[in-house]
Design an enzyme around this catalytic site. Structure first.
Site: not given
Ligand code: 7TS
Length: 406
Positions: A121, A198, A201, A224, A361
């Site tokens: 991302h 990261d 997700q 999220k 993104c």
């Protein structure tokens, strides 16, 4: 999982959009919020609202206890060793920027390498580009296989003794690829580099154990994972965080301030300058309680069944390109051949089905896929096979609508 009971906790799902019952398939962008989270924020403002870590009055103590209580919930959720390692941020973006500007700027110099993947991302690319410009470090990318995965051979070949930082997404927000973080972290450490993950997700959808992964930093966003917007988390190993300078200076984060110099509070507060995101953190604590009640393994299994079913159903549609590997997280990125994804998403919206269209993104990844944009359906604990069926019939409608281009 009692999906009916779960859905009843999400009041927003019970509505018509464009005359059709809403099917929300955009949880990778942001998840919906269950009643216990909405109520936690509501009752904080109605009963306990006060600033934290100052003064002795009762509301201040309650707010501080709730805020720090949320930190402990986050610690346990990702299995960090100590709450000193849990820093509240505005989200994944702020967390990664904090690592880049604090750790990156202090530890990189000419000739050093930062290793990334092309599936990142933008928020796990641009901060590193900026740090590279300032320090003279260079960026290197682990190549992608045709299905959007990486191989350990390529990881081995890309990470060298010049590598100081490896920064990688745990789960791709476009391809659904699940990266082998633990194995990559081991290779990074063998070369004296640190591992930045990261987890935007991943944390909402699977059990994450930062100690088992042995990553040095791990970033994620509350919004999220059923929590409000504006709250996120930076996990960092204590030994590294202790050495690092804050990036925001002001109230709350200081120990002593003199006219010409100041000292910082201990961890984690030295990284939380200014009045913190109190209601957001309390909402995140409530979201973690909610997810724990359902069970992260149950959520992973539910999404896995849904994505398998959705892949089978999508395969019945002619003229659809699907991106990403077979073994994937609960999202599917696709394009109807010769239809712009914004047009697809507009027809789907008219059918009450919310998907995201755009570059997600991840422009470097779009370039790699040789597309300018895609549509994406992403699943969460409240989605059902009926939602998938509605997606499929809405896609059939889109095909009829743009029939002349097929
Ligand atoms: N990293 C990944 C892998 C993401 O998917 C996102 C947001 C971020 C970082 C940034 O998170 P933020 O909370 O700081 O904004 N991804 C998406 C998406 O896929 N669609 O909308 C936002």
């Amino acid at each position: 999982m009692d999906i009916k009971a779960i859905r009843s906790e999400f009041p927003i799902l019970d509505q018509q959009v464009n005359g059709k019952p809403l099917v929300y398939l955009d949880s990778s962008a942001t998840s919906q919020k269950p009643t216990p989270v909405i109520e936690a924020v509501n009752s904080y403002y109605r009963l306990n609202n006060s600033n934290v870590h100052r003064g002795v009055h009762t509301l201040g103590t309650r707010a501080t206890d709730q805020y720090e209580g949320a930190r402990e919930k986050v610690r346990a959720f990702v299995h960090a060793q100590s709450t000193e390692e849990i820093i509240f941020t505005r989200g994944t973006t702020t967390a990664i920027n904090t690592i880049a500007y604090s750790y990156g700027n202090a530890n990189l110099s000419d000739g050093d390498e930062i290793v990334l993947t092309p599936m990142e991302h933008h928020s796990n690319i641009i901060p590193w580009q900026q740090v590279a410009k300032t320090t003279g470090a260079t960026l290197k990318y682990i190549p992608l296989q045709s299905d959007g995965t990486i191989t350990m051979e390529d990881v081995q070949a890309t990470i060298t003794s010049n590598t100081k930082i490896v920064a990688m997404t745990h789960v791709s927000n476009v391809l659904g690829t699940i990266n082998p973080i633990k194995e990559v972290a081991k290779i990074a450490h063998d070369h004296g580099a640190i591992m930045v993950v990261d987890g935007a997700q991943a944390v909402p959808h699977m059990k994450v154990d930062v100690q088992a992964l042995d990553c040095d930093f791990y970033a994620f966003s509350g919004h999220k994972m059923c929590a409000p917007t504006g709250i996120g988390v930076l996990y960092g190993k204590k030994a590294l965080l202790e050495e690092m300078e804050p990036v925001e200076f002001g109230g709350e984060m200081i120990d002593f301030v003199d006219l010409y110099d100041s000292t910082w509070k201990e961890l984690p507060w030295k990284f939380e300058g200014g009045t913190p995101i109190i209601a957001g953190a309390i909402g995140l604590g409530a979201a973690i309680d909610f997810l724990n009640t359902i069970g992260m393994d149950n959520i992973t299994e539910h999404e896995s069944k849904l994505v398998t079913y959705a892949m089978q159903q999508l395969a019945t549609i002619d003229g659809i390109d699907i991106y990403g590997p077979e073994k994937r997280a609960g999202l599917i990125t696709f394009n109807l051949v010769d239809v712009h994804p914004h047009d697809t998403a507009t027809v789907l919206d008219a059918e009450g089905v919310a998907v995201r269209a755009g570059h997600h993104c991840a422009q470097p990844l779009m370039k790699w896929l040789q597309v300018t944009a895609t549509a994406r359906a992403s699943f969460y604990l409240y989605n059902t096979t009926d939602d998938v069926d509605r997606l499929i019939s809405a896609l059939q409608r889109a095909k009829e609508f743009f029939g002349d281009v097929f």
